[in-house]
Design a protein around this motif. Structure first.
Motif, short mmCIF file in Angstrom:
data_model
loop_
_atom_site.label_atom_id
_atom_site.label_comp_id
_atom_site.label_asym_id
_atom_site.label_seq_id
_atom_site.Cartn_x
_atom_site.Cartn_y
_atom_site.Cartn_z
N ASP A 90 17.34 -6.40 -7.64
CA ASP A 90 17.31 -7.17 -8.88
C ASP A 90 15.92 -7.17 -9.51
OD1 ASP A 90 17.99 -8.87 -10.96
OD2 ASP A 90 17.64 -10.65 -9.75
N MET A 91 15.08 -8.13 -9.13
CA MET A 91 13.78 -8.21 -9.78
C MET A 91 12.85 -7.16 -9.18
SD MET A 91 13.46 -12.33 -9.29
CE MET A 91 12.90 -12.95 -10.84
N ILE A 92 12.08 -6.47 -9.99
CA ILE A 92 11.13 -5.49 -9.46
C ILE A 92 9.76 -5.73 -10.10
CG2 ILE A 92 10.53 -3.06 -9.22
CD1 ILE A 92 13.48 -2.38 -9.50
N VAL A 93 8.74 -5.81 -9.26
CA VAL A 93 7.37 -5.94 -9.76
C VAL A 93 6.53 -4.86 -9.11
CG1 VAL A 93 5.35 -7.43 -9.95
CG2 VAL A 93 7.63 -8.45 -9.83
N GLN A 94 5.88 -4.05 -9.92
CA GLN A 94 4.93 -3.11 -9.34
C GLN A 94 3.55 -3.40 -9.91
OE1 GLN A 94 5.79 1.13 -9.42
NE2 GLN A 94 3.60 1.57 -9.18
N ASN A 95 2.59 -3.59 -9.03
CA ASN A 95 1.24 -3.90 -9.49
C ASN A 95 0.54 -2.64 -9.98
OD1 ASN A 95 1.86 -6.40 -8.53
ND2 ASN A 95 0.76 -6.13 -6.60
N VAL A 96 -0.36 -2.83 -10.92
CA VAL A 96 -1.25 -1.75 -11.30
C VAL A 96 -2.27 -1.63 -10.18
CG1 VAL A 96 -2.97 -1.00 -12.98
CG2 VAL A 96 -0.96 -2.28 -13.74
N SER A 97 -2.49 -0.44 -9.69
CA SER A 97 -3.39 -0.35 -8.53
C SER A 97 -4.83 -0.51 -8.97
CB SER A 97 -3.18 0.97 -7.81
OG SER A 97 -3.93 1.97 -8.42
N GLY A 130 6.03 6.33 2.50
CA GLY A 130 4.63 6.21 2.86
C GLY A 130 4.08 4.86 2.46
N TYR A 131 4.01 3.92 3.39
CA TYR A 131 3.47 2.59 3.08
C TYR A 131 2.82 2.03 4.33
CZ TYR A 131 7.90 1.31 5.32
OH TYR A 131 8.93 1.22 6.19
N ARG A 162 0.80 -1.22 0.00
CA ARG A 162 0.00 0.00 0.00
C ARG A 162 0.83 1.27 0.00
NH1 ARG A 162 -4.70 -1.97 -0.21
NH2 ARG A 162 -5.64 0.08 -0.48
N VAL A 163 1.65 1.40 -1.06
CA VAL A 163 2.32 2.69 -1.27
C VAL A 163 1.43 3.50 -2.21
CG1 VAL A 163 4.67 1.88 -0.93
CG2 VAL A 163 3.67 1.75 -3.19
N ASP A 190 1.22 -2.10 -4.58
CA ASP A 190 2.30 -2.83 -3.89
C ASP A 190 3.54 -2.87 -4.79
OD1 ASP A 190 0.41 -3.41 -1.95
OD2 ASP A 190 0.04 -5.45 -2.69
N ILE A 191 4.68 -2.83 -4.16
CA ILE A 191 5.93 -2.99 -4.93
C ILE A 191 6.70 -4.17 -4.32
CG2 ILE A 191 8.15 -1.97 -5.57
CD1 ILE A 191 6.91 0.76 -5.43
N THR A 192 7.09 -5.10 -5.19
CA THR A 192 7.89 -6.25 -4.74
C THR A 192 9.22 -6.25 -5.47
OG1 THR A 192 5.97 -7.63 -4.24
CG2 THR A 192 8.00 -8.79 -4.80
N PHE A 193 10.30 -6.57 -4.75
CA PHE A 193 11.60 -6.66 -5.41
C PHE A 193 12.51 -7.61 -4.64
CE2 PHE A 193 13.61 -3.98 -2.25
CZ PHE A 193 12.57 -3.19 -1.80
#
Ligand code: ASP
Ligand code: MG
Length: 417
Positions: free
Chosen positions: A302-309, A341-342, A279-280, A316-319
């Motif tokens: 390395d790996m970065i995944v950002q979801n479309v909100s 801010g998360y 929840r950023v 959410d951002i995952t890496f």
């Protein structure tokens, strides 16, 4: 007649018997009329012991003195190999990094090679003398001994091969080549006859431990044909390929590889950890707020995944980060809570990155789809994905590593018959 660099790692010079075995390999090439430079590591376990001595002396120690201590392992083996060669009637002389000289930058403990003047070594080789060069070390601009970082003697060997304009850099090690994947995980893994610089760079970066990553980078930049082969072959009569070439894996330009495969290998690495920030705000500048402080702390993402909100407001951002940096990364993010801010940070260390590598992917569609389908059929969940032109990496639960590697290996037809 050719000019060759022969590199022997720690297990190949672990004691005097093994050093005699190395000398016999060198003698074979000398007898064949080649000009030879040899690069050696320290006896296996030696560098660990020396590093432990430094830590024992003082937990925080001067990096210049660390280098003075840890470079000594290679000084010993280079001298011992020269003595052994001389005793066998082969003219030989040892060279420390500063004697060549191999000039590095100032980063003691993790120095990079800046330049190598091969003039004197070449002169001696042309007079028929084997040059036995201590790997892993050089001389820094402050005039003191420097070391290249752990596993650095592969890099020494490739850099020396480039400087000496050697025809080939032979890396003798405890395996007989580069395999399609780790043979301990997949007994059906096959040895590759040839692999391109680009693929080898991916394999080395993504978990295959045959060569230090930096040495492959250097081989690629300078187009050094690098040959991985076993030091445990009979030195007088080593195994050959059906066409008479030596047995092993040649890392070379892709133009030299006639039979191109779509997928060349499967690599895996358990050295990564996953971080998810929940929840950023979904607005410009948030990714920068997350990744700039991590970069400033020298943490490699390395790996970065950002979801479309879903609501246009939060996402959410995952890496992934190296597992050794996981705690540090979390604390960097926590101390930047206000700027980012998360709602929460979640993490997992029991993850594994499995990668499918092959230059053939550039021209073949559907390689990724095959991987996803194969993993799905085994019920393996994918946490994150990254791709480049010649690789696909997926992050999965570490418990499924072996199943995933085996499955992908067979899906791409890499299993040995
Ligand atoms: N002896 C050094 C090390 O153990 C360098 C090398 O073996 O490549 O890291
Ligand atoms: Mg090594």
């Amino acid at each position: 007649m050719a000019r060759l660099v022969m590199k022997f790692g720690g297990t190949s010079v672990a004691d005097l018997d093994r050093i005699r075995n190395v000398a016999a390999h060198v003698k074979r090439e000398v007898d064949a009329g080649h000009q030879v430079a040899v690069v050696v590591s320290a006896m296996s376990g030696k560098t660990n012991e020396l590093v432990a001595f430094c830590r024992g002396a003082a937990l925080l120690h001067d990096a210049r003195e660390y280098d003075a201590v840890v470079a000594s392992g290679e000084q010993v083996t280079s001298g011992l190999l020269a003595i052994t060669l001389q005793a066998m009637g082969v003219d030989a002389r040892s060279w420390q990094g500063w004697q060549v000289p191999i000039v590095t930058d100032q980063a003691h403990g993790a120095a990079r090679i800046a330049s190598i003047d091969g003039t004197r070594v070449i002169q001696q080789m042309e007079e028929g003398r084997v040059a036995v060069i201590a790997g892993f070390q050089g001389i820094a601009p402050d005039g003191r001994i420097s070391t290249l970082g752990r596993g650095g003697s592969d890099t020494s060997a490739v850099a020396i091969a480039a400087a000496l304009k050697a025809e080939r850099c032979d890396i003798y090690t405890d395996v007989d080549g580069v395999y399609t994947t780790d043979p301990r995980v997949v007994p059906k893994a096959r040895r590759l006859d040839k692999v391109s610089f680009e693929e080898m760079l991916e394999m080395a970066s993504l978990g295959s431990k045959v060569l230090q990553v930096r040495s492959v980078e250097l081989a690629m930049v300078h187009r050094v044909r690098t040959f991985v082969r076993s030091s445990f072959e009979d030195p007088a009569n080593p195994k050959t390929m059906p066409n008479g070439d030596p047995f092993g894996t040649l890392i070379c330009d892709e133009d030299e590889i006639v039979e191109q495969q779509v997928v060349t290998g499967i690599a895996y690495s358990k050295d990564e950890a996953q971080i998810s920030i929940r929840r950023v705000a979904d607005k410009p500048g948030v990714a920068a707020a997350v990744f700039v402080p991590l970069a400033a702390a020298n943490i490699n993402v390395d790996m970065i995944v950002q979801n479309v909100s879903s609501d246009g407001k939060e996402t959410d951002i995952t890496f992934t980060v190296p597992a050794v940096d996981y705690e540090r990364a979390v604390s960097v993010l926590e101390s930047n809570l206000e700027g980012i801010g998360y709602q929460a940070i979640e993490g997992a260390k029991d993850v594994c990155k499995v990668s499918v590598i092959g230059i053939g992917m550039r021209s073949h569609a559907g390689v990724a789809a095959d991987a996803f389908q194969a993993l799905a059929s085994k019920g393996i969940n994918i946490r994150a994905i990254t791709t480049s032109e010649i690789k696909i990496s997926v992050l999965i639960d570490a418990a499924y590593t072996e199943l995933a590697v085996r499955t992908l290996h067979s899906v791409y037809g890499l299993d040995k018959a």
